[in-house]
Design an enzyme around this catalytic site. Structure first.
Site, PDB file in Angstrom:
ATOM      1  N   LYS A  52      10.140   6.174 -19.920  1.00 32.79           N
ATOM      2  CA  LYS A  52      11.333   5.840 -19.495  1.00 32.79           C
ATOM      3  C   LYS A  52      12.792   6.622 -20.029  1.00 32.79           C
ATOM      4  CE  LYS A  52      10.625   1.367 -17.456  1.00 32.79           C
ATOM      5  NZ  LYS A  52      11.316   0.173 -16.967  1.00 32.79           N
ATOM      6  N   LYS A  76      -0.291   5.069  -7.537  1.00 33.04           N
ATOM      7  CA  LYS A  76       0.037   3.536  -7.432  1.00 33.04           C
ATOM      8  C   LYS A  76       1.242   3.299  -6.452  1.00 33.04           C
ATOM      9  CE  LYS A  76       3.038   1.313 -10.630  1.00 33.04           C
ATOM     10  NZ  LYS A  76       3.065   0.183 -11.438  1.00 33.04           N
ATOM     11  N   LYS A  80       7.745   0.697  -5.921  1.00 31.73           N
ATOM     12  CA  LYS A  80       9.038   0.559  -5.156  1.00 31.73           C
ATOM     13  C   LYS A  80       9.998   1.569  -5.558  1.00 31.73           C
ATOM     14  CE  LYS A  80      10.344  -2.322  -9.061  1.00 31.73           C
ATOM     15  NZ  LYS A  80       9.653  -3.556  -9.738  1.00 31.73           N
TER      16      LYS A  80
HETATM   17  P1  ATP Z   1       8.160   0.671 -10.594  1.00 31.52           P
HETATM   18  O1  ATP Z   1       7.952   0.975  -9.181  1.00 31.52           O
HETATM   19  O2  ATP Z   1       9.846   0.749 -10.996  1.00 31.52           O
HETATM   20  O3  ATP Z   1       7.405   1.411 -11.791  1.00 31.52           O
HETATM   21  P2  ATP Z   1       6.538  -1.554 -10.301  1.00 31.52           P
HETATM   22  O4  ATP Z   1       6.588  -1.589  -8.854  1.00 31.52           O
HETATM   23  O5  ATP Z   1       5.391  -0.667 -10.787  1.00 31.52           O
HETATM   24  O6  ATP Z   1       7.996  -0.844 -10.703  1.00 31.52           O
HETATM   25  P3  ATP Z   1       6.885  -3.674 -12.223  1.00 31.52           P
HETATM   26  O7  ATP Z   1       8.086  -4.231 -12.200  1.00 31.52           O
HETATM   27  O8  ATP Z   1       6.334  -2.554 -13.245  1.00 31.52           O
HETATM   28  O9  ATP Z   1       6.651  -2.932 -10.700  1.00 31.52           O
HETATM   29  O10 ATP Z   1       5.404  -4.478 -12.179  1.00 31.52           O
HETATM   30  C1  ATP Z   1       5.710  -5.825 -11.672  1.00 31.52           C
HETATM   31  C2  ATP Z   1       4.091  -6.216 -11.817  1.00 31.52           C
HETATM   32  O11 ATP Z   1       3.472  -5.824 -10.754  1.00 31.52           O
HETATM   33  C3  ATP Z   1       3.235  -5.805 -12.886  1.00 31.52           C
HETATM   34  O12 ATP Z   1       2.160  -6.999 -13.350  1.00 31.52           O
HETATM   35  C4  ATP Z   1       2.404  -4.743 -12.493  1.00 31.52           C
HETATM   36  O13 ATP Z   1       1.248  -4.463 -12.898  1.00 31.52           O
HETATM   37  C5  ATP Z   1       2.250  -5.141 -10.718  1.00 31.52           C
HETATM   38  N1  ATP Z   1       2.231  -3.993  -9.810  1.00 31.52           N
HETATM   39  C6  ATP Z   1       3.192  -3.061  -9.697  1.00 31.52           C
HETATM   40  N2  ATP Z   1       2.723  -2.340  -8.756  1.00 31.52           N
HETATM   41  C7  ATP Z   1       1.623  -2.617  -8.655  1.00 31.52           C
HETATM   42  C8  ATP Z   1       0.385  -1.903  -7.639  1.00 31.52           C
HETATM   43  N3  ATP Z   1       0.560  -0.928  -6.720  1.00 31.52           N
HETATM   44  N4  ATP Z   1      -0.819  -2.580  -7.544  1.00 31.52           N
HETATM   45  C9  ATP Z   1      -0.919  -3.838  -8.142  1.00 31.52           C
HETATM   46  N5  ATP Z   1      -0.360  -4.233  -9.223  1.00 31.52           N
HETATM   47  C10 ATP Z   1       1.126  -3.833  -9.245  1.00 31.52           C
END
Ligand code: ATP
Ligand code: LTN
Length: 339
Positions: free
Chosen positions: A122, A204, A207
């Site tokens: 980050k 993965k 968002k």
């Molecule tokens: P960013 O896209 O900003 O990195 P993010 O979508 O990864 O954010 P986080 O807020 O970091 O979201 O994660 C919230 C929760 O959702 C965490 O427990 C993370 O492991 C889970 N998560 C996020 N994206 C995925 C995914 N593609 N598949 C499964 N679990 C996910």
């Protein structure tokens, strides 16, 4: 309504988790994390939070941020988190989090925080705003967990290093001051899926992806969900079968399985002799049907701000009662005077 004392005396194990209100939540967040949160409510004493203090470690635009906090809270209720069963609250409304975080900061080493991979990532991505909060993010996360003497913390792989640090801090404080905190364990849920990008299934679903066709938001309209699945990247084999080199199909099978409960063998049999077009339509429709009631509940909740306010005020009062007990104990142990 759960009585305060009952919240404390329940013999069930305590689960704590939180999610940042930092944008649109995706199908990945839902299938990978939030769906499990709802499923854990009967077996455990669950405490869930909207981690808005964590979210300001990157710059947020105040009006938009306020909206995201309330929407994330409403979404937790919409996916089935029941305030009668679980404690659900907004982190910034429980001042003990920031207070304990300070004490934990003074018991966390600079070197430990410097090793956190999320901080390294980050701070590279937000090079113009490498603030102290971003650095100390993991000790605030430790405060979240330790205030509620949580036994288990459901987290994705990306948060495991932070949870390790929370354990190290808890063990260290227990050694120095005696019996401060329950040492939390990671909780790896039975069900759960890692959802990949629909446009590049080697990474993965996220968002923060620039391409909106790469992710499905929990609140996307049915026609948008269908369009995104129809455009999903697959391969040229035209055979619905799990296998190496078939990341796109593997991902769609994973999503379909998580949403319908069908096994991979069943899915393969169901689409034997059919093309990818039929399969993508079926996955899209299954996702639409799974998300439809969530979106409807969300829309209704957002129309009733007074209700939402009652729930988060009530949640904050209960959380503050539990967190206050831990904080008082730690303040005494550290040597602060009784207030
Ligand atoms: P960013 O896209 O900003 O990195 P993010 O979508 O990864 O954010 P986080 O807020 O970091 O979201 O994660 C919230 C929760 O959702 C965490 O427990 C993370 O492991 C889970 N998560 C996020 N994206 C995925 C995914 N593609 N598949 C499964 N679990 C996910
Ligand atoms: N850092 C987590 C959100 C989070 C959290 C927590 C998770 C904040 N405090 C305590 C588990 C326990 C994230 O970004 N996914």
């Amino acid at each position: 309504m759960i009585e305060m004392e009952n919240v404390q005396q329940e013999s069930k194990k305590v689960i704590f988790s939180a999610i940042q209100p930092s944008g649109t939540l995706t199908l990945g967040n839902y299938l990978g994390a939030l769906k499990n949160w709802a499923a854990l409510q009967d077996e455990f004493n669950c405490i869930y939070s909207v981690a808005d203090l964590h979210a300001i470690t990157v710059r947020q635009e105040p009006a938009k941020f306020r909206k995201q906090i309330i929407e994330t809270f409403a979404l937790l209720l919409a996916i089935g988190i029941d305030p009668q069963k679980s404690l659900v609250f907004i982190q910034s409304q429980v001042s003990q989090h920031a207070e304990l975080a300070w004490i934990l900061n003074c018991n966390t080493q600079f070197g430990e925080l410097s090793r956190m991979t999320q901080f390294k990532d980050k701070s590279a991505r937000h090079a113009d705003n490498v603030n102290v909060g971003l650095f100390a993010y993991p000790s605030l996360m430790a405060a979240d967990i330790l205030l509620y003497q949580a036994d288990l913390v459901p987290v994705g792989a990306d948060q495991k290093q932070h949870l390790e640090l929370s354990r190290d801090i808890a063990i260290r404080m227990n050694n120095v001051y005696g019996n401060c905190f329950t040492v939390p364990e990671p909780y790896i849920p039975k069900i759960g899926a890692r959802v990949m990008s629909l446009q590049d299934p080697s990474k993965k679903m996220s968002k923060s992806d620039d391409n909106i066709n790469a992710y499905v938001a929990i609140l996307d309209k049915p026609e948008d969900i269908m369009r995104k699945f129809k455009r999903a990247v697959t391969d040229s084999e035209a055979c619905v079968k799990y296998g190496e080199g078939k990341d796109g199909i593997n991902n769609l099978m994973g999503i379909y399985s998580a949403v319908t409960g069908k096994s991979y063998d069943d899915i393969q049999a169901e689409f034997e002799g059919k093309g990818y077009g039929d399969f993508k339509t079926a996955v899209g429709e299954a996702v639409v049907e799974q998300l439809r009631p969530i979106r409807e509940r969300f829309d209704n909740l957002m129309k009733d701000k007074a209700y939402l306010e009652t729930i988060y005020h009530d949640g904050a009062a209960k959380a503050s009662y539990i967190a206050g007990k831990t904080l008082n104990k730690i303040q005494r142990k550290v040597g602060f005077l009784k207030r």
